[in-house]
Structure formats: structure tokens, C-alpha cells
Design a protein around this motif. Structure first.
Motif, PDB file in Angstrom:
ATOM      1  N   PRO A 260       0.822  -1.208   0.000  1.00  9.80           N
ATOM      2  CA  PRO A 260       0.000   0.000   0.000  1.00  9.80           C
ATOM      3  C   PRO A 260       0.856   1.259   0.000  1.00  9.80           C
TER       4      PRO A 260
ATOM      5  N   ARG B 109       3.459  -5.607   4.060  1.00  8.88           N
ATOM      6  CA  ARG B 109       3.675  -5.631   5.514  1.00  8.88           C
ATOM      7  C   ARG B 109       5.060  -5.072   5.882  1.00  8.88           C
TER       8      ARG B 109
ATOM      9  N   LEU C   9      -1.721   8.653   5.058  1.00 13.25           N
ATOM     10  CA  LEU C   9      -2.931   8.388   4.271  1.00 13.25           C
ATOM     11  C   LEU C   9      -3.625   7.100   4.705  1.00 13.25           C
ATOM     12  N   PHE C  10      -2.912   6.251   5.465  1.00 19.01           N
ATOM     13  CA  PHE C  10      -3.499   4.963   5.868  1.00 19.01           C
ATOM     14  C   PHE C  10      -4.400   5.104   7.105  1.00 19.01           C
ATOM     15  N   SER C  11      -4.285   6.259   7.771  1.00 15.21           N
ATOM     16  CA  SER C  11      -4.830   6.341   9.130  1.00 15.21           C
ATOM     17  C   SER C  11      -6.349   6.177   9.211  1.00 15.21           C
ATOM     18  N   GLY C  12      -7.072   6.560   8.161  1.00 16.22           N
ATOM     19  CA  GLY C  12      -8.529   6.514   8.280  1.00 16.22           C
ATOM     20  C   GLY C  12      -9.175   5.206   7.875  1.00 16.22           C
ATOM     21  N   TRP C  13      -8.378   4.212   7.572  1.00 18.11           N
ATOM     22  CA  TRP C  13      -8.945   3.031   6.909  1.00 18.11           C
ATOM     23  C   TRP C  13      -8.952   1.778   7.778  1.00 18.11           C
ATOM     24  N   SER C  14      -9.211   1.933   9.058  1.00 15.07           N
ATOM     25  CA  SER C  14      -9.228   0.769   9.960  1.00 15.07           C
ATOM     26  C   SER C  14     -10.405  -0.148   9.674  1.00 15.07           C
ATOM     27  N   VAL C  15     -10.138  -1.446   9.688  1.00 13.99           N
ATOM     28  CA  VAL C  15     -11.185  -2.445   9.523  1.00 13.99           C
ATOM     29  C   VAL C  15     -11.510  -3.012  10.892  1.00 13.99           C
ATOM     30  N   GLU C  16     -12.780  -3.034  11.217  1.00 15.98           N
ATOM     31  CA  GLU C  16     -13.158  -3.582  12.540  1.00 15.98           C
ATOM     32  C   GLU C  16     -13.035  -5.095  12.536  1.00 15.98           C
TER      33      GLU C  16
END
Lengths: 302, 277
Positions: free
Chosen positions: B18, B225, B270-277
Motif C-alpha cells: 500500500p 507488511r 494516508l493509511f490512518s482513516g482506513w481501519s477495519v473492525e
């Protein structure tokens, strides 16, 4: 097997001013993680690399064959800490070499502090412990050119050789480490740093997001919850349709199959144009144009 | 000194991480750097991704003076057809080999997976293109299944297999054991490491010592990763060992990484808002 953490010693030696409160907090955090000993001050017994570097080098050069314990420096009977051996993995019989070191440890307690200048300290330290070596000296994030503690811990944990109950506390340890290390040029842990990096559970490519939906363990060596982290699905040039739908779900945006297909095209094109993945605002903007106004090609291609 | 060849996957596995999205011009520029550094092979992309990706692969092929160019493909007939349209030197087919990957990702039985792998390999070999096979998730697979697959692929005319530590859980000892085991199939071996436990470079070196004659790297170790085996770190290990004749050496790898660095930055914010529950 015993793990010794010398992060505080390494940070102080590098010029970091660490408060008593932070040091106490660090010791508590690492004990909670399951580390056997957390050292603080340099100058305690056998904590001088200068004194130990000689014997370590001698042991290395002579391939541990002929160094009698009495030739080694330091008070008799006191544990001997060997620093360095960065290139031990390059020896033809490197495991035999480690075995000879273990033999040496029978007559005098031996603590290994592998140097990491060639990126092999974790591999050497892990093998040392798995083969029966007693003590390994590490530091968090590998500060001071030692085996990164978190890598050794996780490798032991995933191999089943030793379980660590406090792994979810690693993000707290990382935050405290970064605060204590603020005086260093590279105080921040890199986002892709193994085990503790903040970006290691982010995925973008269609194949990985698809795998994540089917079974997260397909592309994860350990679950993010284990180390107190979270998965992230980032939209970008390598996204697939399922990733786009997942991103919409995350933001609570409606999106049917046909809209997802159009949105995918727009996301890929914009991402390729910007040469990076997209942020939340950019994704919302494209969603608005594509899914509400039926407009995407002009945005994507002009 | 034994020859050891570097296959660089920056443009495929590296870019797949990513945050990276190389434009055609950037891919060509990086390919030139890799070619000048002396890598044996450049894995340039995934043809089934689309027309733009196929254009990139063709442009990379055109830009390389000596490095061979390969494509990465799933074991599906339409992926193979897309790859054949790219005119690359080598067609690489990824074949998941662990039970977990076969049953959960492909939703196949091991027998059906073997049949599909045979079909795709035959399809590519019949076109006269050089084919390599990638054993995905080899570190979590059953040795007997891998050996059987390797022997069947050898019968089909494939001469090289890639051993992939897909989730980066191998140790140096297990790496050596795995490479020696698959060496029994009598094929050339390639090793692909991930750095999840911080051992990608050490494992790659141990794979080479155990008999692998090809090793995968990426510039600055970028990849999924925690990344892949870094080119410079690996070159340094190999050079220091004195065991292998390998390009690029430390100086050329350092030069390539230094010149590539501006293109390998990413903004993790830019990754910070994309958390998957």
C-alpha cells in the motif's frame, strides 16, 4: 532461555535524557511483556562493550575452538557478555560455532549480544536460543545495533518455543520508546518495521484484500490484535472491487456492484496519476462524483 | 565461487504494498536502474491487472539492455493469456501450495489445484515461453505435496521453482531444510522472503547457501507488511561471505537504492482513516 533488554542503556549512551518515571514505566511495560531482565544503567557488571569486545573478537576469529575460559577478561565466575559477532552467520559452520559458544557457557555464564550491522542479529539470536543458548541481550527496535527485541520475541512466540502474554502492550512500548528516543536522529520507528511498524497491517492489492475477507491468516503471520494493532484497507492503484466496497463500508457510504466497478476505475486512475494511495477525503470526493453524479471518466482521465 | 542471480521484484511485490503506485515513466526509470545495477531478472508486473499494466511491462522490456523481464501470474488460463500478450522473457505462475491457501483462497481440493496448475503450466509451456513456478506459502505447506508438484512440473518442462515464504515466518534453519528438501526434485531453486520477523536477508542468504541459485530482492526492501529482502542488505551479506559470484555487488546495489530512493517514499498518514473492525 532468558531475554535481557538493554534499551535504556543504549538510549542513555546515545545521549537521551530519560526521566525516572519513563524508565520505571519502561521496566514495567517490558516485564509485562514477559522480558526476563530489563537493565537500566551502564557501568554495572559486564555491561561494557569495550571490555568484552576483545574476547568476543578473539572467540570469533579463532572460531571458538581454542579459547580457554581463563583467557577471557573479567572477574572469574561473573557472566561474560559477548558483543558483536555480526557476521557469524557467514561462517561455513555457523551453527557449530554457536554450539562451541554454548560449550564455553558451561564453564562461565555467557550472554550473547549479537550486533546487527549485517541485519542478521535476529536470525543469530533466535538460533542461539532455539539451540539451547541461555541468555540473549536485545534492544527495542534494535537501538544500539543489537537484535531487535520485538522480532526475537515474536519469532519465539510464533515458533511456539516460548509464549509471551503481553504482546498487545507493544504499541505502548513503541510510543514510550519514541518519546524516550526523541534526541536521536531516527527516533521514530519506521512504519514498515517488523512487528511494531504502524503500517504492517495495511493492505491495498486486490489479491490481499480478497484473502483478508476469506481468511486473514492467508496473508498474515500473526493477527494484528496479538500485537495491539489494527488492519487497514487502503484504496489505491492495486485495489480490487471488493476492496472498494470495503472502503465504502468503512466510511459508511452506499455502493452497489455497478457503482463499485466505476468507482474502482476512478480510484485506480487517480491513484496512478498521483503515484500513491488515496486518503479519506479523496475517496469521498470520487464516491460523490461517481456514485451520486454518475461522473467518473472525466475525473479519472483528464 | 558459485553463481547466484538476483531477481528484483520492486515493480511487482514492492509496488503492490500500500502507498506505492508507479506511473509508467517511473517504472521504466526504476527498471533502468535495476538493469544498470546488473540484476539478472526484473519482475515487472501482473498482466491481468489491465491494459495499462501490460503497457508498463512492454515498456520495461524495451528499456532493459541485459536484464530479463518476467511477469507474475495466477494459475488461471486468462492470466496466462494476458501474460503472453506482454512479450516478456519469462512467465511466472504463482501456485499456492499450503492447505490453507488451496482450500480457503482457491476453494479447491489439493487434487483440483494440482490439475489447475498442470493445465496452466502446459498452456504456457506450449507457447514456447520460459516458465517458472512459484510455490506460494511454501513455509506453511506439506513437503510431500510440494515435492510431488515439483516433480510433475519438471515433467512438463519447467526447470525452476520459487520457494516463497509468503508470510515471513521461516527461520534460517527451516529455510535451509526447505531448500534442501525441494532440491531433491532436481530443479533450479529461487527463494522469495518476507521480513515479518526481521529475517528476510538472513533467510535469503541461508537459502543460497543451501542450494538456491536465484534470490528475490526489492529496492530498499519495500513490499507487503514489513517488506521483502532488501537488495543492498543482501548484496552486503553475499559480498562479505565471498561464497558467490553475484550481481549487483554492494557498490552497485547502494547506487541503485540511492538513485531510486526519491521514488520509494510513501505517505503512511494516508493509511490512518482506513481501519477495519
Amino acid at each position: 532461555m532468558r531475554l535481557v533488554d538493554v534499551t535504556l542503556v543504549c538510549l542513555r549512551r546515545a545521549g537521551c535524557d530519560i526521566s525516572r518515571k519513563d524508565a520505571a514505566c519502561w521496566r514495567a511495560l517490558l516485564r509485562g511483556l514477559g522480558i526476563d531482565r530489563v537493565e537500566d544503567r551502564a557501568g554495572r557488571a559486564n555491561l561494557c562493550p569495550g571490555a568484552d569486545a576483545g574476547p568476543a573478537r578473539a572467540v570469533f576469529l579463532e572460531r571458538a575452538a581454542d579459547v580457554a575460559p581463563e583467557k577471557l577478561e573479567g572477574p572469574r565466575g561473573a557472566p561474560l557478555r559477548l558483543f558483536g559477532l555480526d557476521d557469524a552467520l557467514l561462517l561455513e559452520e555457523w551453527r557449530g560455532f554457536l554450539a562451541r559458544l554454548r560449550e564455553l557457557g558451561k564453564s562461565r555464564p555467557l550472554e550473547l549480544a549479537f550486533g546487527n550491522s549485517l541485519g542478521c542479529a535476529t536470525a543469530l539470536g533466535l538460533t542461539w536460543l532455539l539451540d539451547g543458548g541461555e541468555t540473549l541481550v536485545c534492544s527495542f527496535a534494535g537501538v544500539g545495533n543489537l537484535a531487535p527485541l520485538e522480532e526475537v520475541v515474536m519469532a519465539l512466540h510464533t515458533s511456539g518455543a516460548r509464549r509471551f502474554a503481553g504482546l498487545p502492550g507493544l504499541p505502548s512500548a513503541r510510543a514510550l520508546f519514541e518519546r524516550m528516543a526523541h534526541a536521536l536522529a531516527r527516533a521514530l520507528v519506521p512504519p514498515a518495521k517488523a512487528v511494531i511498524g504502524q503500517a504492517i497491517f495495511a493492505v491495498e492489492s486486490g489479491i490481499h484484500v480478497d484473502g483478508l475477507r476469506k481468511d486473514p491468516a492467508l496473508y498474515e503471520p500473526f493477527a494484528p490484535e496479538l500485537v495491539g494493532a489494527r488492519r487497514r484497507v487502503v484504496p489505491g492503484a492495486h485495489s480490487g472491487a471488493s476492496a472498494i466496497r470495503l472502503c465504502c463500508e468503512i466510511l459508511g457510504l452506499p455502493c452497489d456492484a455497478s457503482q463499485a466497478s466505476d468507482l474502482l476505475l476512478a480510484v485506480r486512475n487517480l491513484s496512478r496519476k498521483l503515484e500513491r494511495s488515496l486518503g479519506e477525503d479523496e475517496f469521498r470526493f470520487l464516491h460523490e462524483r461517481v456514485c451520486r453524479e454518475g461522473w467518473y471518466a472525466a475525473v479519472a482521465c483528464d | 565461487m558459485r553463481p547466484l542471480r538476483v531477481i528484483d521484484a520492486t515493480l511487482r511485490d514492492g509496488e503492490q504494498a500500500p502507498g506505492f503506485a508507479f506511473a509508467l515513466e517511473t517504472k521504466v526509470r526504476l527498471a533502468r536502474l535495476l538493469d544498470e545495477a546488473g540484476v539478472y531478472q526484473i519482475e515487472a508486473g501482473v498482466p491481468i491487472s489491465g491494459l495499462e499494466e501490460r503497457d508498463c511491462i512492454r515498456a520495461v522490456k524495451k528499456a532493459c539492455a541485459s536484464a530479463l523481464v518476467s511477469t507474475w501470474n495466477r494459475a488461471r488460463p486468462r492470466d496466462i493469456e494476458a501474460a503472453l500478450a506482454c512479450d516478456a522473457d519469462i512467465l511466472h505462475i504463482c501456485m499456492p501450495v499450503s492447505q490453507r491457501q488451496i482450500r480457503k483462497k482457491l476453494a479447491l481440493t489439493p487434487g483440483a489445484a494440482l490439475a489447475r496448475y498442470r493445465e496452466c503450466a502446459s498452456l504456457a509451456v506450449a507457447e514456447g515461453v520460459a516458465v517458472t513456478a512459484g510455490f506460494e506459502d511454501a513455509s506453511r505447506a506439506e513437503p510431500a505435496f510440494m515435492l510431488r508438484l515439483a516433480c510433475e512440473l519438471r515433467e512438463l518442462g519447467i526447470t525452476r521453482i520459487r520457494i516463497s515464504d509468503t508470510v515471513g515466518v521461516l527461520t534460517p534453519e527451516r529455510t535451509g531444510t526447505l531448500v534442501r528438501l525441494l532440491g531433491q526434485a532436481g530443479m533450479e531453486m529461487e527463494f522469495h522472503a518476507h521480513n515479518d520477523l526481521g529475517m528476510a536477508e538472513a533467510n535469503s542468504f541461508c537459502a543460497a547457501v543451501a542450494g538456491a541459485s536465484f534470490v528475490n530482492t526489492t529496492l530498499m526492501g519495500i513490499g507487503e507488511r514489513a517488506g521483502n529482502c532488501g537488495m543492498l542488505g543482501f548484496a552486503r551479506l553475499v559480498e562479505r561471505s565471498g561464497l558467490f559470484a553475484c550481481a549487483p555487488d554492494t557498490a552497485r546495489a547502494a547506487r541503485a537504492e540511492c538513485r531510486a530512493a526519491p521514488f520509494l517514499r510513501r505517505d503512511e498518514n494516508l493509511f490512518s482513516g482506513w481501519s477495519v473492525e
